[in-house]
Design a protein around this motif. Structure first.
Motif, PDB file in Angstrom:
ATOM      1  N   PRO A   1       0.831  -1.202   0.000  1.00  0.00           N
ATOM      2  CA  PRO A   1       0.000   0.000   0.000  1.00  0.00           C
ATOM      3  C   PRO A   1       0.870   1.258   0.000  1.00  0.00           C
ATOM      4  CG  PRO A   1       0.005  -1.031   2.180  1.00  0.00           C
ATOM      5  CD  PRO A   1       0.778  -1.939   1.261  1.00  0.00           C
ATOM      6  N   GLY A   2       0.442   2.272  -0.741  1.00  0.00           N
ATOM      7  CA  GLY A   2       1.107   3.565  -0.689  1.00  0.00           C
ATOM      8  C   GLY A   2       2.177   3.807  -1.727  1.00  0.00           C
ATOM      9  N   GLN A   3       2.419   2.912  -2.650  1.00  0.00           N
ATOM     10  CA  GLN A   3       3.449   3.080  -3.686  1.00  0.00           C
ATOM     11  C   GLN A   3       4.798   3.477  -3.087  1.00  0.00           C
ATOM     12  OE1 GLN A   3       1.410   5.976  -6.139  1.00  0.00           O
ATOM     13  NE2 GLN A   3       0.691   4.357  -7.489  1.00  0.00           N
ATOM     14  N   PRO A   4       5.356   2.628  -2.230  1.00  0.00           N
ATOM     15  CA  PRO A   4       6.608   2.985  -1.559  1.00  0.00           C
ATOM     16  C   PRO A   4       7.815   2.953  -2.494  1.00  0.00           C
ATOM     17  CG  PRO A   4       6.047   0.714  -1.093  1.00  0.00           C
ATOM     18  CD  PRO A   4       4.882   1.302  -1.853  1.00  0.00           C
ATOM     19  N   MET A   5       8.814   3.705  -2.100  1.00  0.00           N
ATOM     20  CA  MET A   5      10.119   3.634  -2.750  1.00  0.00           C
ATOM     21  C   MET A   5      10.840   2.455  -2.101  1.00  0.00           C
ATOM     22  SD  MET A   5      11.186   7.597  -3.057  1.00  0.00           S
ATOM     23  CE  MET A   5      12.344   7.217  -4.351  1.00  0.00           C
ATOM     24  N   SER A   6      11.721   1.809  -2.869  1.00  0.00           N
ATOM     25  CA  SER A   6      12.406   0.652  -2.306  1.00  0.00           C
ATOM     26  C   SER A   6      13.883   0.666  -2.664  1.00  0.00           C
ATOM     27  CB  SER A   6      11.757  -0.641  -2.797  1.00  0.00           C
ATOM     28  OG  SER A   6      11.877  -0.750  -4.194  1.00  0.00           O
ATOM     29  N   ALA A   7      14.636  -0.060  -1.856  1.00  0.00           N
ATOM     30  CA  ALA A   7      16.072  -0.214  -2.103  1.00  0.00           C
ATOM     31  C   ALA A   7      16.540  -1.481  -1.393  1.00  0.00           C
ATOM     32  CB  ALA A   7      16.853   1.001  -1.589  1.00  0.00           C
ATOM     33  N   HIS A   8      17.661  -1.996  -1.863  1.00  0.00           N
ATOM     34  CA  HIS A   8      18.267  -3.169  -1.237  1.00  0.00           C
ATOM     35  C   HIS A   8      19.449  -2.726  -0.392  1.00  0.00           C
ATOM     36  CE1 HIS A   8      19.676  -7.137  -0.481  1.00  0.00           C
ATOM     37  NE2 HIS A   8      20.797  -6.956  -1.150  1.00  0.00           N
ATOM     38  N   TRP A   9      19.373  -3.038   0.906  1.00  0.00           N
ATOM     39  CA  TRP A   9      20.436  -2.715   1.846  1.00  0.00           C
ATOM     40  C   TRP A   9      20.985  -4.007   2.447  1.00  0.00           C
ATOM     41  CZ3 TRP A   9      18.359   1.826   5.349  1.00  0.00           C
ATOM     42  CH2 TRP A   9      18.181   2.980   4.568  1.00  0.00           C
ATOM     43  N   GLY A  10      21.499  -4.886   1.621  1.00  0.00           N
ATOM     44  CA  GLY A  10      21.945  -6.201   2.067  1.00  0.00           C
ATOM     45  C   GLY A  10      23.008  -6.155   3.151  1.00  0.00           C
ATOM     46  N   ILE A  11      22.810  -6.997   4.139  1.00  0.00           N
ATOM     47  CA  ILE A  11      23.719  -7.148   5.276  1.00  0.00           C
ATOM     48  C   ILE A  11      23.950  -8.656   5.461  1.00  0.00           C
ATOM     49  CG2 ILE A  11      23.930  -6.861   7.805  1.00  0.00           C
ATOM     50  CD1 ILE A  11      23.943  -4.176   6.460  1.00  0.00           C
ATOM     51  N   PRO A  12      25.176  -9.106   5.696  1.00  0.00           N
ATOM     52  CA  PRO A  12      25.388 -10.534   5.958  1.00  0.00           C
ATOM     53  C   PRO A  12      24.539 -11.009   7.146  1.00  0.00           C
ATOM     54  CG  PRO A  12      27.490  -9.441   5.603  1.00  0.00           C
ATOM     55  CD  PRO A  12      26.438  -8.357   5.691  1.00  0.00           C
ATOM     56  N   ASN A  13      24.039 -12.232   7.044  1.00  0.00           N
ATOM     57  CA  ASN A  13      23.148 -12.766   8.074  1.00  0.00           C
ATOM     58  C   ASN A  13      23.930 -13.169   9.323  1.00  0.00           C
ATOM     59  OD1 ASN A  13      21.159 -13.943   9.575  1.00  0.00           O
ATOM     60  ND2 ASN A  13      20.671 -15.553   8.116  1.00  0.00           N
ATOM     61  N   PRO A  14      23.743 -12.464  10.429  1.00  0.00           N
ATOM     62  CA  PRO A  14      24.460 -12.845  11.646  1.00  0.00           C
ATOM     63  C   PRO A  14      23.959 -14.181  12.195  1.00  0.00           C
ATOM     64  CG  PRO A  14      22.862 -11.143  12.150  1.00  0.00           C
ATOM     65  CD  PRO A  14      22.875 -11.299  10.648  1.00  0.00           C
ATOM     66  N   GLY A  15      22.753 -14.571  11.815  1.00  0.00           N
ATOM     67  CA  GLY A  15      22.214 -15.855  12.250  1.00  0.00           C
ATOM     68  C   GLY A  15      22.969 -17.041  11.680  1.00  0.00           C
ATOM     69  N   ASP A  16      23.765 -16.805  10.639  1.00  0.00           N
ATOM     70  CA  ASP A  16      24.590 -17.864  10.052  1.00  0.00           C
ATOM     71  C   ASP A  16      25.937 -18.000  10.751  1.00  0.00           C
ATOM     72  OD1 ASP A  16      22.611 -18.395   8.188  1.00  0.00           O
ATOM     73  OD2 ASP A  16      23.580 -17.244   6.580  1.00  0.00           O
ATOM     74  N   ALA A  17      26.226 -17.109  11.678  1.00  0.00           N
ATOM     75  CA  ALA A  17      27.528 -17.123  12.348  1.00  0.00           C
ATOM     76  C   ALA A  17      27.699 -18.404  13.168  1.00  0.00           C
ATOM     77  CB  ALA A  17      27.677 -15.901  13.256  1.00  0.00           C
ATOM     78  N   VAL A  18      28.895 -18.941  13.113  1.00  0.00           N
ATOM     79  CA  VAL A  18      29.236 -20.116  13.914  1.00  0.00           C
ATOM     80  C   VAL A  18      30.474 -19.785  14.732  1.00  0.00           C
ATOM     81  CG1 VAL A  18      28.210 -21.806  12.342  1.00  0.00           C
ATOM     82  CG2 VAL A  18      30.565 -21.104  12.001  1.00  0.00           C
ATOM     83  N   GLY A  19      30.660 -20.544  15.779  1.00  0.00           N
ATOM     84  CA  GLY A  19      31.822 -20.321  16.628  1.00  0.00           C
ATOM     85  C   GLY A  19      31.396 -20.144  18.073  1.00  0.00           C
ATOM     86  N   SER A  20      32.243 -19.471  18.809  1.00  0.00           N
ATOM     87  CA  SER A  20      31.974 -19.237  20.229  1.00  0.00           C
ATOM     88  C   SER A  20      30.849 -18.214  20.383  1.00  0.00           C
ATOM     89  CB  SER A  20      33.243 -18.722  20.910  1.00  0.00           C
ATOM     90  OG  SER A  20      33.542 -17.415  20.433  1.00  0.00           O
ATOM     91  N   GLU A  21      30.336 -18.114  21.591  1.00  0.00           N
ATOM     92  CA  GLU A  21      29.311 -17.100  21.877  1.00  0.00           C
ATOM     93  C   GLU A  21      29.826 -15.700  21.537  1.00  0.00           C
ATOM     94  OE1 GLU A  21      25.974 -17.116  22.951  1.00  0.00           O
ATOM     95  OE2 GLU A  21      26.172 -19.209  22.343  1.00  0.00           O
ATOM     96  N   ALA A  22      31.107 -15.457  21.817  1.00  0.00           N
ATOM     97  CA  ALA A  22      31.696 -14.141  21.522  1.00  0.00           C
ATOM     98  C   ALA A  22      31.739 -13.885  20.019  1.00  0.00           C
ATOM     99  CB  ALA A  22      33.097 -14.039  22.120  1.00  0.00           C
ATOM    100  N   GLU A  23      32.073 -14.901  19.230  1.00  0.00           N
ATOM    101  CA  GLU A  23      32.119 -14.737  17.771  1.00  0.00           C
ATOM    102  C   GLU A  23      30.724 -14.495  17.195  1.00  0.00           C
ATOM    103  OE1 GLU A  23      35.986 -17.405  16.529  1.00  0.00           O
ATOM    104  OE2 GLU A  23      34.204 -18.456  17.297  1.00  0.00           O
ATOM    105  N   ILE A  24      29.747 -15.199  17.728  1.00  0.00           N
ATOM    106  CA  ILE A  24      28.366 -15.002  17.272  1.00  0.00           C
ATOM    107  C   ILE A  24      27.881 -13.613  17.676  1.00  0.00           C
ATOM    108  CG2 ILE A  24      25.977 -15.796  17.566  1.00  0.00           C
ATOM    109  CD1 ILE A  24      27.199 -18.677  17.827  1.00  0.00           C
ATOM    110  N   ALA A  25      28.162 -13.212  18.904  1.00  0.00           N
ATOM    111  CA  ALA A  25      27.779 -11.869  19.362  1.00  0.00           C
ATOM    112  C   ALA A  25      28.432 -10.793  18.495  1.00  0.00           C
ATOM    113  CB  ALA A  25      28.155 -11.680  20.831  1.00  0.00           C
ATOM    114  N   LEU A  26      29.666 -11.021  18.078  1.00  0.00           N
ATOM    115  CA  LEU A  26      30.362 -10.068  17.211  1.00  0.00           C
ATOM    116  C   LEU A  26      29.669  -9.947  15.863  1.00  0.00           C
ATOM    117  CD1 LEU A  26      32.779  -8.163  16.880  1.00  0.00           C
ATOM    118  CD2 LEU A  26      34.085 -10.122  16.042  1.00  0.00           C
TER     119      LEU A  26
END
Length: 177
Positions: free
Chosen positions: A105-130
């Motif tokens: 609704p509303g004819q919005p303007m759009s753009a792609h602001w891609g960010i790497p998925n932090p949910g894919d992070a593996v490792g220690s809790e500190a690495e995931i938090a980073l």
């Protein structure tokens, strides 16, 4: 764009609506200071917000009790005639950027602001938090730039160019200073 009498409505999209789009919604609602109202949704919502995203947001003093993973049909004219008129729609993951979106609704303007998925992070809790902190930092930088745009004085073409430029920007690494 013309001056608005209501806040600008902004929708952040990510496939699962569990981390990046949730972070962006929170950042925009704080940084937008009443000028913007942010929402988030996903094409295939996971049904839950990533606990690492919740933890980060709580450490940064965001309210998290109302956050939820939801489908983009809540914001589509095809399925929800009461959906808010949207002014801007930003995809924050590459998968969502390539999907066929509903009619907004509303004819919005759009753009792609891609960010790497932090949910894919593996490792220690500190690495995931980073990984979550880095996603937050990038989104915060882009959203801050967006909120500083002189909306009323930009025509649609100029504004679209700025939105695309923001999506390609890389936030300066504050730790390098």
């Amino acid at each position: 764009m013309t001056a608005q009498t209501r806040p600008y409505n902004v929708l952040f999209l990510c496939t699962h609506n569990s981390a990046r789009s949730i972070l962006a919604e929170c950042i925009m609602n704080r940084a937008g200071a009443g000028r913007f109202v942010a929402y988030s949704a996903g094409s295939m919502p996971s049904g839950e917000v990533n606990p690492h995203a919740i933890s980060l947001l709580q450490r940064l003093n965001y309210k998290t009790h109302e956050l939820r993973s939801k489908g983009w049909d809540e914001f589509s004219l095809e399925t929800n005639p009461d959906a808010p008129d949207l002014d801007f729609v930003f995809t924050v993951c590459d998968n969502a950027a390539g999907e066929v979106c509903p009619i907004w609704p509303g004819q919005p303007m759009s753009a792609h602001w891609g960010i790497p998925n932090p949910g894919d992070a593996v490792g220690s809790e500190a690495e995931i938090a980073l990984a979550f902190a880095e996603a937050y930092r990038q989104l915060n930088s882009r959203i801050t730039l967006f909120c500083a745009l002189p909306m009323a004085s930009l025509d649609r073409l100029s504004l679209q160019k700025r939105l695309d430029e923001i999506g390609k920007s890389i936030a300066p690494d504050e730790s390098a200073a």
